[in-house]
Design a protein around this motif. Structure first.
Motif, PDB file in Angstrom:
ATOM      1  N   ALA A 110       0.840  -1.202   0.000  1.00  0.00           N
ATOM      2  CA  ALA A 110       0.000   0.000   0.000  1.00  0.00           C
ATOM      3  C   ALA A 110       0.871   1.247   0.000  1.00  0.00           C
ATOM      4  O   ALA A 110       0.584   2.229  -0.709  1.00  0.00           O
ATOM      5  CB  ALA A 110      -0.941  -0.023   1.194  1.00  0.00           C
ATOM      6  N   ALA A 111       1.935   1.226   0.783  1.00  0.00           N
ATOM      7  CA  ALA A 111       2.849   2.373   0.832  1.00  0.00           C
ATOM      8  C   ALA A 111       3.539   2.583  -0.513  1.00  0.00           C
ATOM      9  O   ALA A 111       3.885   3.716  -0.871  1.00  0.00           O
ATOM     10  CB  ALA A 111       3.883   2.165   1.932  1.00  0.00           C
ATOM     11  N   ALA A 112       3.746   1.498  -1.269  1.00  0.00           N
ATOM     12  CA  ALA A 112       4.375   1.598  -2.592  1.00  0.00           C
ATOM     13  C   ALA A 112       3.403   2.104  -3.652  1.00  0.00           C
ATOM     14  O   ALA A 112       3.815   2.377  -4.779  1.00  0.00           O
ATOM     15  CB  ALA A 112       4.930   0.237  -3.005  1.00  0.00           C
ATOM     16  N   GLY A 113       2.113   2.209  -3.294  1.00  0.00           N
ATOM     17  CA  GLY A 113       1.132   2.760  -4.210  1.00  0.00           C
ATOM     18  C   GLY A 113       0.172   1.752  -4.804  1.00  0.00           C
ATOM     19  O   GLY A 113      -0.667   2.126  -5.644  1.00  0.00           O
ATOM     20  N   LEU A 114       0.265   0.481  -4.411  1.00  0.00           N
ATOM     21  CA  LEU A 114      -0.662  -0.521  -4.947  1.00  0.00           C
ATOM     22  C   LEU A 114      -2.095  -0.083  -4.672  1.00  0.00           C
ATOM     23  O   LEU A 114      -2.424   0.352  -3.577  1.00  0.00           O
ATOM     24  CB  LEU A 114      -0.397  -1.888  -4.303  1.00  0.00           C
ATOM     25  CG  LEU A 114      -1.185  -3.056  -4.901  1.00  0.00           C
ATOM     26  CD1 LEU A 114      -0.663  -3.401  -6.298  1.00  0.00           C
ATOM     27  CD2 LEU A 114      -1.103  -4.290  -3.993  1.00  0.00           C
TER      28      LEU A 114
END
Length: 329
Positions: A110-114
């Motif tokens: 989620a932090a990576a943008g998924l």
């Protein structure tokens, strides 16, 4: 643009990160597993990102779905997702997974943008799971779903395949369980993509059968067809909504005419269809020094040859040599 001779434009790219998987689901592979691709034949993380970048920046790709095998096995997954979501224009980025390891990786992803996940869950029963997947990992999948929801990877979609005589009685309980948790359940017809080549039309639980089973426990109403577009799932409002359920009738209700998908295998082959028997090699040309423009032209030529449909109903249909785990979902 990735346009075929029938006017369809591919904007949805499915990228397999590995052919390996930590489950042995009976509709995909035998209990002993398969001969995996050697690591040297797999695309590197840099090669994956380069091809995805060409797709997004040059060829009109707007959605990227990372698949496998099992993509959570891929060590560089979080980095690949982060580099993909940093592209301009930014594509929607999702993941199809069996959920094992998702409890640990949901927050970093989620932090990576998924944007969201699709998680496979065919049963609510631990013993049935062990019979179907040949591994005792049911609790890990349940935990992975909860972690994805908590991390905001919504809508959390659950993919289920009903197998005759094994879990086909669970349609109603599965839907009720997903509705209670805010997950969106999608039933998928079993497809002729198993490594054992044991699929038969008679053994498959059809979309009509799935809907009949669901109708015994819920009132279903077809969702607005105009909203479906190229989506593979027919969606139905459950008991008046807002909950919905999807049914993907790939075999008996094909949606080939509106298909907008193209696939890139873990070893760098372009595939126009899950059931295609032809591939176009990007990896070899890339490793030989091809420019981005040359790779894009090769990709365009590959998509231009896409057939009108998967042809499962044709007497001449032959199951692809590669199983699902080697193609990518």
């Amino acid at each position: 643009m990735l346009r075929d001779s029938f006017g369809r434009v591919a904007t949805d790219l499915r990228v397999s990160l590995t052919d390996k998987c930590n489950l042995r689901c009976t509709y995909c592979m035998p209990p002993e597993g398969l001969d995996w691709l050697p690591n040297a034949q797999l695309l590197t993380a840099d090669e994956i990102v380069r091809l995805v970048t060409i797709g997004v920046e040059r060829l009109g790709i707007t959605e990227v779905r990372y698949t496998g095998g099992e993509p959570l096995i891929r060590r560089e997954l979080v980095d690949i997702v982060s580099r993909t979501t940093a592209l301009t224009p930014r594509p929607q980025v999702s993941l199809t997974t069996n959920g094992i390891g998702l409890a640990r990786l949901a927050e970093p992803l989620a932090a990576a943008g998924l944007d969201r996940v699709n998680v496979s869950l065919d049963t609510l029963d631990r013993d049935t799971f062990k019979r179907l997947a040949h591994r005792d990992r049911h609790a890990d999948v349940i935990a992975g779903l909860a972690a994805a929801d908590a991390a905001g990877l919504r809508p959390v979609k659950v993919n289920a395949v009903l197998m005759r005589g094994l879990n086909d009685h669970e349609a109603v309980p599965l839907l009720r369980w997903c509705l209670d948790r805010g997950y969106e359940l999608r039933f998928i017809e079993q497809m002729p993509l198993d490594a054992q080549h044991g699929w038969t039309r008679e053994g498959m639980v059809t979309a009509d059968e799935i809907l009949d089973r669901l109708s015994s426990g819920f009132d279903l109403a077809a969702d607005d067809l105009e909203e479906r577009g190229s989506a593979p799932a027919e969606r139905f409002l459950v008991d008046g909504g807002p909950g919905r359920v999807g049914v993907i009738g790939s075999v008996t209700r094909p949606f080939c005419g509106s298909c907008d998908r193209v696939r890139l295998t873990a070893d760098g082959q372009v595939r126009n269809c899950l059931f295609a028997r032809e591939e176009s090699d990007l990896k070899t040309r890339m490793r030989e020094g091809a420019s981005d423009e040359e790779l894009a032209e090769r990709w365009i030529a590959a998509v231009a040859r896409k057939r009108a449909g998967h042809g499962i109903d044709d007497p001449s249909f032959l199951q692809p040599a590669r199983p699902m785990s080697a193609i990518g979902g």
